[in-house]
Design a protein around this motif. Structure first.
Motif, short mmCIF file in Angstrom:
data_model
loop_
_atom_site.label_atom_id
_atom_site.label_comp_id
_atom_site.label_asym_id
_atom_site.label_seq_id
_atom_site.Cartn_x
_atom_site.Cartn_y
_atom_site.Cartn_z
N SER A 66 0.84 -1.21 0.00
CA SER A 66 0.00 0.00 0.00
C SER A 66 0.87 1.25 0.00
CB SER A 66 -0.92 -0.01 1.22
OG SER A 66 -1.78 -1.13 1.18
N ARG A 67 1.95 1.22 0.81
CA ARG A 67 2.84 2.39 0.86
C ARG A 67 3.52 2.61 -0.48
NH1 ARG A 67 7.83 3.86 1.21
NH2 ARG A 67 8.59 1.70 1.05
N LEU A 68 3.97 1.53 -1.12
CA LEU A 68 4.64 1.66 -2.41
C LEU A 68 3.68 2.15 -3.50
CD1 LEU A 68 6.83 -1.59 -2.40
CD2 LEU A 68 7.61 0.78 -2.11
N ILE A 69 2.43 1.71 -3.43
CA ILE A 69 1.44 2.18 -4.41
C ILE A 69 1.21 3.68 -4.25
CG2 ILE A 69 -1.01 2.07 -5.03
CD1 ILE A 69 -0.90 -0.93 -4.48
N LEU A 70 1.08 4.15 -3.00
CA LEU A 70 0.90 5.58 -2.77
C LEU A 70 2.12 6.37 -3.24
CD1 LEU A 70 -0.79 5.57 0.77
CD2 LEU A 70 -1.87 6.06 -1.42
N ASP A 71 3.31 5.81 -2.94
CA ASP A 71 4.55 6.48 -3.37
C ASP A 71 4.63 6.53 -4.89
OD1 ASP A 71 7.08 7.69 -2.83
OD2 ASP A 71 8.04 5.83 -3.40
N TYR A 72 4.23 5.44 -5.55
CA TYR A 72 4.26 5.39 -7.01
C TYR A 72 3.29 6.41 -7.60
CZ TYR A 72 3.15 3.68 -11.68
OH TYR A 72 2.92 3.60 -13.02
N ARG A 73 2.08 6.49 -7.02
CA ARG A 73 1.10 7.46 -7.53
C ARG A 73 1.60 8.89 -7.35
NH1 ARG A 73 -4.47 4.75 -5.07
NH2 ARG A 73 -4.59 3.01 -6.56
N SER A 74 2.24 9.15 -6.18
CA SER A 74 2.76 10.50 -5.95
C SER A 74 3.84 10.85 -6.95
CB SER A 74 3.30 10.58 -4.52
OG SER A 74 3.92 11.82 -4.28
N LYS A 75 4.77 9.92 -7.19
CA LYS A 75 5.85 10.20 -8.13
C LYS A 75 5.34 10.28 -9.56
CE LYS A 75 9.58 8.27 -5.32
NZ LYS A 75 10.64 7.27 -5.20
N THR A 76 4.30 9.49 -9.88
CA THR A 76 3.71 9.57 -11.21
C THR A 76 3.08 10.94 -11.45
OG1 THR A 76 3.25 7.19 -11.20
CG2 THR A 76 2.02 8.52 -12.77
N ALA A 77 2.38 11.45 -10.40
CA ALA A 77 1.77 12.79 -10.52
C ALA A 77 2.86 13.86 -10.67
CB ALA A 77 0.90 13.07 -9.30
N GLN A 78 3.96 13.72 -9.92
CA GLN A 78 5.06 14.69 -10.03
C GLN A 78 5.69 14.63 -11.41
OE1 GLN A 78 7.79 13.94 -6.84
NE2 GLN A 78 6.32 14.45 -5.24
N ALA A 79 5.86 13.41 -11.93
CA ALA A 79 6.46 13.28 -13.27
C ALA A 79 5.55 13.88 -14.33
CB ALA A 79 6.72 11.81 -13.57
N ALA A 80 4.23 13.74 -14.15
CA ALA A 80 3.28 14.28 -15.13
C ALA A 80 3.32 15.81 -15.15
CB ALA A 80 1.87 13.79 -14.83
N SER A 81 3.57 16.41 -13.96
CA SER A 81 3.59 17.87 -13.88
C SER A 81 5.00 18.45 -13.97
CB SER A 81 2.94 18.34 -12.57
OG SER A 81 3.64 17.82 -11.45
N LEU A 82 6.00 17.60 -14.25
CA LEU A 82 7.39 18.05 -14.27
C LEU A 82 7.61 19.12 -15.33
CD1 LEU A 82 10.26 17.80 -13.21
CD2 LEU A 82 10.62 15.91 -14.81
N GLU A 83 7.08 18.91 -16.52
CA GLU A 83 7.29 19.87 -17.61
C GLU A 83 6.68 21.22 -17.28
OE1 GLU A 83 9.10 21.11 -20.90
OE2 GLU A 83 9.25 19.09 -20.05
N ALA A 84 5.45 21.20 -16.70
CA ALA A 84 4.82 22.47 -16.31
C ALA A 84 5.62 23.17 -15.22
CB ALA A 84 3.39 22.21 -15.82
N ARG A 86 8.84 22.93 -14.78
CA ARG A 86 10.04 23.48 -15.40
C ARG A 86 9.73 24.80 -16.11
NH1 ARG A 86 12.70 17.97 -18.07
NH2 ARG A 86 13.71 17.22 -16.15
N GLU A 87 8.58 24.87 -16.76
CA GLU A 87 8.20 26.11 -17.43
C GLU A 87 7.99 27.23 -16.40
OE1 GLU A 87 4.81 25.33 -19.81
OE2 GLU A 87 5.87 24.02 -21.22
N GLN A 88 7.33 26.88 -15.28
CA GLN A 88 7.13 27.87 -14.23
C GLN A 88 8.46 28.35 -13.65
OE1 GLN A 88 4.49 26.15 -11.33
NE2 GLN A 88 2.75 26.09 -12.74
N MET A 89 9.40 27.40 -13.45
CA MET A 89 10.72 27.78 -12.94
C MET A 89 11.44 28.68 -13.92
SD MET A 89 11.31 26.73 -9.92
CE MET A 89 13.07 27.02 -9.92
N SER A 90 11.28 28.41 -15.21
CA SER A 90 11.92 29.26 -16.22
C SER A 90 11.36 30.67 -16.17
CB SER A 90 11.71 28.64 -17.61
OG SER A 90 12.26 29.46 -18.61
N VAL A 91 10.02 30.79 -16.02
CA VAL A 91 9.40 32.11 -15.91
C VAL A 91 9.88 32.83 -14.65
CG1 VAL A 91 7.20 33.32 -15.62
CG2 VAL A 91 7.39 31.45 -17.26
N LEU A 92 9.94 32.09 -13.53
CA LEU A 92 10.39 32.71 -12.27
C LEU A 92 11.85 33.15 -12.36
CD1 LEU A 92 8.74 30.33 -9.64
CD2 LEU A 92 8.10 32.68 -10.16
#
Length: 206
Positions: A66-84, A86-92
């Protein structure tokens, strides 16, 4: 008929007179019940001895799953928003660089004071003093305060303040005091202005 006979024998049996040493002469139905009872106790004991630890390990594995599934989902969500992100960091970073360019370096502060003096002269104000104070070190920047006192009419002082506030280098105005002179025709403006220099950790001032 034998089953009926056995049931009758069990019904007529005096349980208080039973002797384990004579178990061979007990009714076969009673012997069968005792064997089943012994087998049940042995099965329960084996299950407790062998399966209890395995069940505990299974529960731990399930909790870890259960812990690994939650960790996987969290990292998957972070990976999905990684490009956005990076764009925000570039603007900042671009915004931060723009703000840094608006901060004078230590060598540019005298020219900034000259620009303020020229703005006062352009608006026909009399300069009593323009005095630089000791700089104040902050965590990420250096604060450079200076005192200003000028004299002139209300509209010219207002135009001067607007020019100072809109200079290419960041200048903030504090503790403004406006008092009339004795003749009542002119006003005296006293204030503290501050400009700032960016400090990079381990590199000194920019």
């Amino acid at each position: 008929m034998s089953l009926i006979v056995e049931m009758r024998r069990l019904g007529e049996l005096d349980w208080r007179e039973l002797d384990v040493k004579e178990a061979g002469s007990w009714p076969w139905s009673l012997q069968l019940l005792l064997c089943l009872l012994v087998l049940g106790v042995m099965f329960f004991g084996m299950h407790w001895y062998l399966a209890a630890s395995a069940k505990e390990q299974l529960d731990q594995v399930r909790a870890e799953e259960s812990r690994l599934i939650l960790d996987y989902r969290s990292k998957t969500a972070q990976a999905a928003s990684l490009e956005a992100m990076r764009e925000q960091m570039s603007v900042l970073d671009a915004s931060m660089e723009t703000l840094r360019e608006m901060l004078p370096t230590g060598s540019e502060v005298p020219s900034l004071l000259d620009s303020i003096s020229e703005a006062a002269i352009d608006h026909q104000l009399a300069i009593d003093f323009l005095r630089l104070r000791s700089q104040v070190e902050k965590d990420h920047y250096t604060e450079r305060p200076f005192d200003i006192q000028v004299r002139g009419d209300y509209h010219r002082i207002g135009a001067f303040l607007a020019d100072v506030a809109s200079m290419p280098r960041i200048v903030t105005l504090h503790d403004l005091t406006l008092t009339p002179e004795e003749n009542g025709q002119r006003l005296r403006l006293s204030m503290q202005a501050r400009t700032y220099s960016y400090r990079q950790q381990g590199r000194g001032e920019s």
